[in-house]
Design an enzyme around this catalytic site. Structure first.
Site, PDB file in Angstrom:
ATOM      1  N   HIS A   1       0.831  -1.199   0.000  1.00  0.00           N
ATOM      2  CA  HIS A   1       0.000   0.000   0.000  1.00  0.00           C
ATOM      3  C   HIS A   1       0.867   1.251   0.000  1.00  0.00           C
ATOM      4  O   HIS A   1       1.947   1.286   0.597  1.00  0.00           O
ATOM      5  CB  HIS A   1      -0.927   0.017   1.215  1.00  0.00           C
ATOM      6  CG  HIS A   1      -2.090   0.946   1.040  1.00  0.00           C
ATOM      7  ND1 HIS A   1      -2.039   2.279   1.389  1.00  0.00           N
ATOM      8  CD2 HIS A   1      -3.332   0.734   0.522  1.00  0.00           C
ATOM      9  CE1 HIS A   1      -3.197   2.844   1.113  1.00  0.00           C
ATOM     10  NE2 HIS A   1      -4.001   1.932   0.578  1.00  0.00           N
ATOM     11  N   HIS A   2       0.368   2.283  -0.684  1.00  0.00           N
ATOM     12  CA  HIS A   2       1.155   3.494  -0.858  1.00  0.00           C
ATOM     13  C   HIS A   2       1.373   4.263   0.444  1.00  0.00           C
ATOM     14  O   HIS A   2       2.252   5.117   0.527  1.00  0.00           O
ATOM     15  CB  HIS A   2       0.488   4.415  -1.892  1.00  0.00           C
ATOM     16  CG  HIS A   2       1.472   5.057  -2.813  1.00  0.00           C
ATOM     17  ND1 HIS A   2       2.426   5.948  -2.393  1.00  0.00           N
ATOM     18  CD2 HIS A   2       1.659   4.916  -4.139  1.00  0.00           C
ATOM     19  CE1 HIS A   2       3.141   6.343  -3.416  1.00  0.00           C
ATOM     20  NE2 HIS A   2       2.705   5.729  -4.489  1.00  0.00           N
ATOM     21  N   THR A   3       0.586   3.993   1.471  1.00  0.00           N
ATOM     22  CA  THR A   3       0.855   4.629   2.766  1.00  0.00           C
ATOM     23  C   THR A   3       2.056   3.999   3.456  1.00  0.00           C
ATOM     24  O   THR A   3       2.649   4.597   4.355  1.00  0.00           O
ATOM     25  CB  THR A   3      -0.362   4.505   3.704  1.00  0.00           C
ATOM     26  OG1 THR A   3      -0.709   3.117   3.837  1.00  0.00           O
ATOM     27  CG2 THR A   3      -1.548   5.285   3.163  1.00  0.00           C
TER      28      THR A   3
END
Length: 464
Positions: free
Chosen positions: A135-137
């Site tokens: 995930h990009h977070t």
């Protein structure tokens, strides 16, 4: 409880009503000689054994609930079941990229660390693949590629290597290119949130940027105004399915075009993609009379660089580059891309990454927000496709004796941006990764032979 920073929290919230925000990569490997038919099974057993400490970034996950007052915070589970994160598949070679598209379409489970990986065998010549998405977070594209390459080795004899998720020493220099438009959008804003630059100075650079954009367009420069791109099928809403395809070409072919035309290698790659899109749309009777526009991240290495930035990787601005898809001549398209990117590098360097991003915010919003409306205008948009380039390892790499044959990014697509093109240099090759919504590009495999055709036309045009 440690709260997420504002941008990570915004991405988590946006994902509730929009598309998954993860980034991925595919490695294609050849097993070492004498590995045996159970080599991949052995690697999988070692991966789920949990013998190595897990990278701190892959131990945490975002959480929001009544107990946090509705605020997004980071949590860490008491234990991690690696069998939920490390999968195993077998596939017929002709179905490999279809499987990658299916895996990429799946949302990551919010109830634990938001990453997953698969070891996949059944490819031609006894090869196998490793697919990971995060995930990009958790990490952006740059950090994700670095995480993977940290787990590799230049030594073909090395065995008992830790899996990619293990904690590795981060003593290597970060990659020098943007790994996707999401990275290009997020990195400058992260810098903005922590920068010591004054708000007045930032606003001044944004205002001057907006004025400069208008003036440059009026006097014939290659800047693109908001709503300056034609609407295409790439700018609609995504369906639930994804399509992925990839292929690699010798780096020397692009270098030959670079030297013959006096451009950069990345510009030669971008012009090749322009030829692909022009032919693909023309074959369907959908080529706009106006040039398509690409959103291209540009590295910024001075003005806003700090010690913390070194740890996070480079910072990026954003430039909207016309691709010349309205031009018949491949050389004319290459020259247009070269002029535009040269202007873009000067423009972003002068104003800084944060200001350049905010100046382009109108085009970004026009592209990714308007498709969420019930009645989306189909006359103009901000840009048509992101094109970005990742700098991968410059030498041949191995994992437990298996040779890394190919390395491809699988970048993010979302409403308004149904096609994403990211290339990755590795050793003596450049890999093209095409990711799309299946409804927008149902025959994505056609883009691979079109890439060869476009590159050959470009070579012929420059006399290589």
């Amino acid at each position: 409880m440690r709260p997420l920073d504002p941008l990570d929290a915004a991405m988590m919230t946006a994902e509730l009503v929009s598309n998954p925000m993860h980034v991925g990569a595919v490695l294609v490997l050849s097993p070492p000689k004498g590995a045996g038919k159970h080599f991949v099974d052995k690697l999988h057993r070692e991966a789920i054994s949990g013998a190595d400490p897990i990278d701190p970034r892959l131990r945490r996950y975002p959480h929001r609930g009544v107990d946090t007052g509705g605020v997004w915070v980071w949590r860490e589970p008491e234990a991690i079941d690696l069998s939920r994160h490390c999968g195993r598949r077998t596939v017929a070679d002709g179905d490999f990229w279809r499987l990658i598209g299916e895996l990429d379409a799946e949302r990551l489970d919010r109830r634990g660390p938001m990453w997953t990986s698969y070891l996949i065998d059944g490819l031609d010549g006894g090869r196998f693949a490793f697919y990971i998405k995060v995930h990009h977070t958790v990490v952006d594209g740059v950090a994700g590629f670095r995480m993977i390459t940290d787990a590799l080795s230049t030594d073909p004899k090395r065995r008992a290597m830790p899996p990619f998720y293990a904690e590795h020493p981060h003593d290597a220099e970060p990659p020098r290119e943007a790994a996707g438009v999401v990275s290009g959008l997020v990195s400058p804003l992260r810098s903005l949130l922590g920068t010591a630059a004054s708000a007045v100075g930032l606003v001044g650079r944004v205002v001057s940027g907006e004025i400069s954009t208008v003036l440059d367009t009026l006097v014939g420069h290659t800047t693109v105004l908001p709503f300056g791109a034609p609407y295409t099928r790439f700018n609609g809403r995504l369906g639930p399915r994804r399509a992925v395809s990839a292929g690699s070409w010798p780096r020397e072919r692009f270098r030959a075009v670079q030297l013959a035309a006096g451009v950069t290698a990345n510009e030669a790659v971008t012009a090749t993609v322009a030829g692909v899109l022009r032919r693909w749309l023309a074959d369907r009777g959908e080529l706009p009379k106006q040039s398509l526009v690409a959103a291209c991240p540009i590295t910024v290495r001075s003005r806003e660089r700090t010690t913390e930035d070194h740890d996070q990787g480079n910072m990026f601005g954003l430039w909207l580059c016309p691709l010349g898809t309205d031009l018949d001549d491949p050389l004319a398209r290459l020259q247009l891309v070269h002029r535009s990117m040269s202007e873009g590098k000067q423009w972003v360097a002068k104003r800084g990454s944060a200001a350049s991003l905010l100046t382009a915010s109108g085009s970004i919003a026009a592209t990714v927000l308007l498709p969420m409306l019930p009645f989306t205008p189909r006359t103009r948009t901000g840009y048509n496709v992101p094109i970005s380039h990742v700098a991968g390892p410059t030498t041949e790499m191995y994992w437990n004796g298996a040779h890394i044959d190919e390395m491809y990014p699988v970048s993010t697509v979302y409403d308004g941006q149904a096609l994403n093109v990211t290339t990755c240099s590795y050793a003596d090759r450049i890999g093209f990764g095409y990711a799309a919504g299946d409804d927008a590009v149902p025959d994505i495999d056609d883009l691979i032979p079109l890439t060869e055709r476009s590159l050959a036309e470009l070579e012929s045009a420059v006399g290589v």
